[in-house]
Design a protein around this motif. Structure first.
Motif, PDB file in Angstrom:
ATOM      1  N   CYS A  23       0.849  -1.246  -0.004  1.00  0.00           N
ATOM      2  CA  CYS A  23      -0.119  -0.057  -0.135  1.00  0.00           C
ATOM      3  C   CYS A  23       0.924   1.218  -0.126  1.00  0.00           C
ATOM      4  O   CYS A  23       0.593   2.310  -0.654  1.00  0.00           O
ATOM      5  CB  CYS A  23      -0.767  -0.112   1.283  1.00  0.00           C
ATOM      6  SG  CYS A  23      -2.252   1.418   1.168  1.00  0.00           S
ATOM      7  N   SER A  24       1.989   1.114   0.594  1.00  0.00           N
ATOM      8  CA  SER A  24       2.777   2.231   0.909  1.00  0.00           C
ATOM      9  C   SER A  24       3.530   2.493  -0.552  1.00  0.00           C
ATOM     10  O   SER A  24       3.636   3.819  -1.056  1.00  0.00           O
ATOM     11  CB  SER A  24       3.965   2.269   1.968  1.00  0.00           C
ATOM     12  OG  SER A  24       3.495   1.959   3.126  1.00  0.00           O
ATOM     13  N   LEU A  25       3.833   1.633  -1.210  1.00  0.00           N
ATOM     14  CA  LEU A  25       4.519   1.721  -2.515  1.00  0.00           C
ATOM     15  C   LEU A  25       3.459   2.378  -3.450  1.00  0.00           C
ATOM     16  O   LEU A  25       3.907   3.148  -4.260  1.00  0.00           O
ATOM     17  CB  LEU A  25       5.034   0.255  -3.029  1.00  0.00           C
ATOM     18  CG  LEU A  25       5.587   0.371  -4.398  1.00  0.00           C
ATOM     19  CD1 LEU A  25       7.031   1.182  -4.557  1.00  0.00           C
ATOM     20  CD2 LEU A  25       5.876  -1.197  -4.707  1.00  0.00           C
ATOM     21  N   ILE A  26       2.188   1.795  -3.476  1.00  0.00           N
ATOM     22  CA  ILE A  26       0.974   2.408  -4.312  1.00  0.00           C
ATOM     23  C   ILE A  26       0.822   3.730  -4.099  1.00  0.00           C
ATOM     24  O   ILE A  26       0.957   4.779  -5.093  1.00  0.00           O
ATOM     25  CB  ILE A  26      -0.081   1.629  -4.111  1.00  0.00           C
ATOM     26  CG1 ILE A  26       0.223   0.219  -4.753  1.00  0.00           C
ATOM     27  CG2 ILE A  26      -1.285   2.362  -5.113  1.00  0.00           C
ATOM     28  CD1 ILE A  26      -1.217  -0.558  -4.442  1.00  0.00           C
ATOM     29  N   LEU A  27       0.929   4.234  -2.889  1.00  0.00           N
ATOM     30  CA  LEU A  27       0.853   5.534  -2.462  1.00  0.00           C
ATOM     31  C   LEU A  27       1.872   6.400  -3.001  1.00  0.00           C
ATOM     32  O   LEU A  27       1.632   7.586  -3.401  1.00  0.00           O
ATOM     33  CB  LEU A  27       0.464   5.856  -0.902  1.00  0.00           C
ATOM     34  CG  LEU A  27      -0.773   5.375  -0.237  1.00  0.00           C
ATOM     35  CD1 LEU A  27      -0.769   5.560   1.405  1.00  0.00           C
ATOM     36  CD2 LEU A  27      -1.997   6.317  -0.922  1.00  0.00           C
ATOM     37  N   GLY A  28       3.049   5.940  -2.584  1.00  0.00           N
ATOM     38  CA  GLY A  28       4.535   6.800  -3.060  1.00  0.00           C
ATOM     39  C   GLY A  28       4.346   7.218  -4.544  1.00  0.00           C
ATOM     40  O   GLY A  28       4.684   8.176  -5.104  1.00  0.00           O
ATOM     41  N   LEU A  29       4.049   5.726  -5.580  1.00  0.00           N
ATOM     42  CA  LEU A  29       3.962   6.115  -6.819  1.00  0.00           C
ATOM     43  C   LEU A  29       2.740   7.187  -7.169  1.00  0.00           C
ATOM     44  O   LEU A  29       3.162   8.029  -7.988  1.00  0.00           O
ATOM     45  CB  LEU A  29       3.412   4.608  -7.523  1.00  0.00           C
ATOM     46  CG  LEU A  29       4.938   3.673  -7.260  1.00  0.00           C
ATOM     47  CD1 LEU A  29       4.351   2.280  -7.964  1.00  0.00           C
ATOM     48  CD2 LEU A  29       6.163   4.298  -8.208  1.00  0.00           C
ATOM     49  N   VAL A  30       1.899   6.852  -6.495  1.00  0.00           N
ATOM     50  CA  VAL A  30       0.563   8.074  -7.077  1.00  0.00           C
ATOM     51  C   VAL A  30       0.903   9.456  -6.751  1.00  0.00           C
ATOM     52  O   VAL A  30       0.672  10.337  -7.264  1.00  0.00           O
ATOM     53  CB  VAL A  30      -0.631   7.607  -6.359  1.00  0.00           C
ATOM     54  CG1 VAL A  30      -2.098   8.645  -6.460  1.00  0.00           C
ATOM     55  CG2 VAL A  30      -1.341   6.451  -6.800  1.00  0.00           C
ATOM     56  N   CYS A  31       1.500   9.633  -5.284  1.00  0.00           N
ATOM     57  CA  CYS A  31       2.123  10.852  -5.086  1.00  0.00           C
ATOM     58  C   CYS A  31       3.262  11.242  -5.867  1.00  0.00           C
ATOM     59  O   CYS A  31       3.277  12.632  -6.433  1.00  0.00           O
ATOM     60  CB  CYS A  31       2.322  10.965  -3.522  1.00  0.00           C
ATOM     61  SG  CYS A  31       0.955  10.773  -2.549  1.00  0.00           S
ATOM     62  N   TYR A  32       4.084  10.613  -6.464  1.00  0.00           N
ATOM     63  CA  TYR A  32       5.212  11.083  -7.080  1.00  0.00           C
ATOM     64  C   TYR A  32       4.504  11.294  -8.470  1.00  0.00           C
ATOM     65  O   TYR A  32       5.341  12.403  -8.994  1.00  0.00           O
ATOM     66  CB  TYR A  32       6.362   9.946  -7.087  1.00  0.00           C
ATOM     67  CG  TYR A  32       7.395  10.221  -7.973  1.00  0.00           C
ATOM     68  CD1 TYR A  32       8.459  11.154  -7.428  1.00  0.00           C
ATOM     69  CD2 TYR A  32       7.681   9.723  -9.289  1.00  0.00           C
ATOM     70  CE1 TYR A  32       9.538  11.248  -8.310  1.00  0.00           C
ATOM     71  CE2 TYR A  32       8.678   9.963 -10.088  1.00  0.00           C
ATOM     72  CZ  TYR A  32       9.652  10.463  -9.505  1.00  0.00           C
ATOM     73  OH  TYR A  32      10.772  11.039 -10.125  1.00  0.00           O
TER      74      TYR A  32
END
Length: 321
Positions: free
Chosen positions: A65-74
């Motif tokens: 979930c953190s990886l997905i959030l990071g990619l979306v925000c980036y």
């Protein structure tokens, strides 16, 4: 829970409590009450009966979930400070209220004998969410300070050095959550019965956590708003908390072929509201306390409806039967 938040809101609104008193309540709850709450859940258990599969699934869920959030925000260009947006979303989504709210829900659905899953699940906060949060927060602080140094043109540059992993380990293993886990396992390994005086003392401190934290959340909302962050940000965070996170957990349950009863329990645990500690940590580090306080309120309100929805989906689609 909602009544306790409302009580804190009204008390501060009419001046019965000042902001300084709310901060003192936060510190007392964090330093004195969380440790016995966690330790007593493990201390009286038989270690031979513990299954750590829920912990493994939830840790993988937090990382994914953190990886997905990071990619979306980036990749998104909608946010002025994408790093801060990720950090303010991270804790309310990944640091969950497994014990205070998850425990009575598991007991009401599957019975008290299944309550150990909440103590095992709670360790996910210490083994994944907290270390990641400390690391990302430190990187963000260095990044923010370097921007200020550049604007001041003072020639100073801060760096993230090799001490960061060591500092994170020290912070993780010296925070009250991890100390509570360690003390609980050590006591459980002895096989001793809990002294009634010690049990009652831990019980009184542990039972005060929910009231103190929800009162503090109400005080914070009094100074700000019931929705103390961007409305769109709140909606997206709620969707991630109650929909995306459980879907990821259910996927890992299916991937590892976990027995259906345990898979349902893990998915329901993954639907748990944001923890009160997420607000305390966000306030101390100034990483979106408005998002955290709003998420505690609204994820708690929506918790029961989403549990009913998830159980209906399981039954309708014959998942984990």
């Amino acid at each position: 829970i909602i009544i306790e938040i409302a009580f804190g809101f009204i008390s501060c609104k009419f001046g019965f409590f000042k902001p300084a008193a709310i901060n003192s309540l936060n510190r007392f709850a964090l330093k004195c009450c969380f440790l016995p709450m966690i330790a007593r859940q493990i201390a009286v258990r038989d270690l031979k009966t513990l299954s750590f599969m829920p912990l493994g699934v939830l840790v993988l869920t937090v990382l994914t979930c953190s990886l997905i959030l990071g990619l979306v925000c980036y990749l998104s260009k909608c946010f002025k400070d994408r790093f801060y947006m990720f950090l303010s979303t991270f804790l309310p989504v990944n640091h969950l209220n497994y014990l205070i709210i998850g425990l009575p829900m598991v007991q009401s659905i599957w019975g008290p004998e299944e309550s150990i899953i909440t103590a095992v699940s709670n360790m996910c906060n210490d083994f994944s969410a907290i270390p990641l949060y400390f690391a990302i927060t430190r990187i963000y602080q260095v990044h923010r300070n370097n921007i200020l140094h550049k604007e001041a043109n003072d020639g100073q540059i801060e760096k993230v050095d090799w001490h960061l992993p060591l500092n994170i380990l020290i912070r993780v293993f010296t925070n009250n959550f991890m100390i509570g886990n360690i003390l609980g396992f050590v006591y459980a390994a002895t096989g001793w019965k809990m002294c009634p005086y010690l049990w009652n003392l831990m019980k009184y401190l542990a039972d005060s956590v929910l009231a103190l934290c929800m009162f503090a959340v109400g005080g914070f909302l009094c100074e700000h708003s019931i929705i103390a962050c961007n409305f769109f940000h709140l909606v997206v965070t709620l969707i991630v908390r109650h929909v995306v996170f459980p879907i990821i957990a259910a996927f890992f349950c299916f991937l590892f072929k976990i027995n259906h009863k345990l898979a349902r329990q893990i998915t329901i645990m993954a639907t748990t509201p944001s923890s009160s500690a997420s607000f305390l940590l966000s306030s101390v580090n100034q990483t979106g306390p408005g998002v955290a306080s709003s998420m505690i309120l609204w994820s708690t309100i929506l918790y029961i409806p989403f549990i009913i929805l998830w159980l209906y989906v399981f039954d309708a689609l014959h998942i984990f039967e």
